[in-house]
Design an enzyme around this catalytic site. Sequence first.
Site, PDB file in Angstrom:
ATOM      1  N   GLY A 232       0.816  -1.208   0.000  1.00  0.00           N
ATOM      2  CA  GLY A 232       0.000   0.000   0.000  1.00  0.00           C
ATOM      3  C   GLY A 232       0.851   1.260   0.000  1.00  0.00           C
ATOM      4  O   GLY A 232       0.621   2.169  -0.773  1.00  0.00           O
ATOM      5  N   PHE A 233       1.798   1.331   0.935  1.00  0.00           N
ATOM      6  CA  PHE A 233       2.711   2.476   1.078  1.00  0.00           C
ATOM      7  C   PHE A 233       1.968   3.778   1.332  1.00  0.00           C
ATOM      8  O   PHE A 233       2.509   4.854   1.155  1.00  0.00           O
ATOM      9  CB  PHE A 233       3.623   2.611  -0.148  1.00  0.00           C
ATOM     10  CG  PHE A 233       4.231   1.313  -0.595  1.00  0.00           C
ATOM     11  CD1 PHE A 233       5.175   0.676   0.176  1.00  0.00           C
ATOM     12  CD2 PHE A 233       3.825   0.702  -1.779  1.00  0.00           C
ATOM     13  CE1 PHE A 233       5.720  -0.531  -0.219  1.00  0.00           C
ATOM     14  CE2 PHE A 233       4.371  -0.503  -2.174  1.00  0.00           C
ATOM     15  CZ  PHE A 233       5.321  -1.123  -1.397  1.00  0.00           C
ATOM     16  N   GLU A 698       7.968   4.049   8.702  1.00  0.00           N
ATOM     17  CA  GLU A 698       8.155   5.307   7.973  1.00  0.00           C
ATOM     18  C   GLU A 698       9.592   5.811   8.057  1.00  0.00           C
ATOM     19  O   GLU A 698      10.172   6.245   7.062  1.00  0.00           O
ATOM     20  CB  GLU A 698       7.212   6.390   8.517  1.00  0.00           C
ATOM     21  CG  GLU A 698       5.775   5.964   8.723  1.00  0.00           C
ATOM     22  CD  GLU A 698       5.018   5.694   7.436  1.00  0.00           C
ATOM     23  OE1 GLU A 698       5.542   6.010   6.353  1.00  0.00           O
ATOM     24  OE2 GLU A 698       3.903   5.163   7.521  1.00  0.00           O
TER      25      GLU A 698
END
Length: 731
Positions: A232-233, A698
């Site tokens: 997805g990122f 992240e």
Amino acid sequence: MSPQPQAAVGAPLSRVDGRLKVTGKALYAAEHDVDGAVHAVVVDASIGRGRIRSIDTGAAEKHQGVLRVIHHGNAPKLPYRDNSGSNNPPGRRLRVFQDDRVLLHGQPVAVVVATTLEAAQHGASLVKVHYDAERPSTDLHEGKPGKPTNYARGDAESGLRNAPVRLDLTYQLARNHHNPMEPHATIARWDGDRLTVWDKTQWVVGTHDEIAAVFGLPADAVRVISPFVGGGFGSGLRCWPHTIVAALAARVTRRPVKLVLSRRQMYFGTGFRPSYEYRLRLGSDRRGRLNAAIHDIDAETSSYETFTEGVMLPGQMLYSMPHVSQAYRQVPLDVNTPIWMRGPGFASASFVIESAMDELAHRLGIDPIELRRRNEPSEDEAKNLPFSTRRLRECYTVGAREFGWDRRNPRPRSTRDGNWLIGLGMAAGVYDPGRYPAQARARLDADGTAVVEAATSDMGPGTYTSQTQVAADTLGLTMRTVTFRLGDSLYPQTGPHGGSSTMASVGSAVVDACNQVRNQAIKLAVEDRESPLYGVPAGEVVVRNGRLHVQGTPARGETYRSLLARHNRSHLEARGNYTGPPTPERESYAAYNATFAEVAVDATLGLVRVRRMLGVYDAGRIISPKLADSQAIGGIVGGIGTALLEHTVTDHRDGRIVNANLADYLVPVNADVPEVKAIYLDGEDNAGNALGVKGLGEVVQVGVAAAIGNAVFNATGRRVRQLPITAEALL
């Protein structure tokens, strides 16, 4: 209270869902077998702005297998009620098929529903749409910025004027698209007034709330299911128009409808990392102590929504300085709304700030690590709060030692390997991990197995595995006796699966639920005259491998199974809760890294090749080292793409994305990533979560592009202030 033994957390375990994935038994959004499902294909606008004059659907409707062609002229009007608290701003959505306006190239203007995918695809090609076209505004540099978001401390203009050393630098950062392996897809089925949606989403709760708002449905009339997400990122962090189109088509046709976006459609249908123009003016004394920074930031957004991300935060707290001024402006354009992409905001800002720090170090003749050490703050100067933990100095020390930083020649273009120019670079990184309220449910069954549920997602980081590890240790069970379930809006509510939030948020709720269940069992035992544990203080009882026993006296105890059988209990159950970080904040909570890169640049052709990379992370407690390595490698690979390859190209005449495919939009392949290593500093950060974690997903991408850019400068002497770094920029 005796500490509960830890056998699973911290162990390099393989994924519990790995076998399902490699055998094809893991079902992704488009793979669910929904009886009677028909197929839908979206017709996209071929202009970037204007109005639909007419739609000719005659040929499509006559094509064999086509059931319906739905568009603004025949679609039912939807209420689009306020959904405050959901993932989209109320009243500012792209309202599909509700009027004749076209707001961006590729906007859905019709959908063809047919009995087969091939019929739907051909039917879509037969729909003829005539437009009154206008010239779209899609160029960030020609748009009109909106009202800025500002931050200031001290007097930055005066501080800059008085600084002996000043830099005035402007950076151009290209738009990036997520390009996950699995395309976005939705299956929608109505049962009367109740709607079930199988969707690719990173937030089943947010998608549930958006669907309920758009269709004016009560919350209990919508169910969203998403057990597996093929990457997805960040692209799945909101409900996109195609999901609404699928549900609308299912309502109109009274059939379950499957809609899968093509790779091309994902470039204008599911968001992107926005492009930036970022001017940074930086001032210091001649010893490198920073005095002032002025950040002027322009970023693209859509004309119908305002998208923001945390691009201002690194400039406020990464380095110590008395004077800071920031202005962050969104530039409304005739494009799709951007969305968060791995390291959102922080990855973009880090390229600018860390490139500027390298440039300052070179001008002053100071080692880049030493410059950063001289500007290390003692507290978060933006929040006036102490750091919960901040171990950047240790990241520098460990990274420099492991990478061989002392072998770096600070003089650019001084190290060669044949025709290759060799350079080393580094950058610091920071990310503010999310911590959202979350709930989880744990049930211990009479056979000694347990089931834990939460409405979170797993787009690849290994949520199934890491949450099973946490639950197993908290309950005192083995991994094979615990099942973790996710991806269903009927499960206890959680926040979005993004922003490095899942482990801290959902994990804390899982700990709470499992603690309650374990304590229920202990209470039963110590109050039961027939139990070997009768009369033992509850705080002295631990559980291991499903057996309760006295801490330090393993022989005195009994199993969950015998305890529940004696009490005629089919199960024990509890609902866990995590309320989020303390309010007001008492500490500044963030994850940090130091990233190191070695590159080789062809002296004749300007081609850049990454030779090796190292990331050193201050990310709190590492729940699963094997999963953490996957996260770090993935983040570094993504950063290589941002630095050297990824660039969404728009034809500003009509808003068309020119390279909307994986042949022309370049991403790293195995040959681009020869050697990657990750090191995690041992320790915990207990600020506001039960596990001592910070979140890793992240921060692993933040600073990567800057480290590569700084290595390119060390190799070539050319300072490139645009992303991606191309051969043309180096020749």
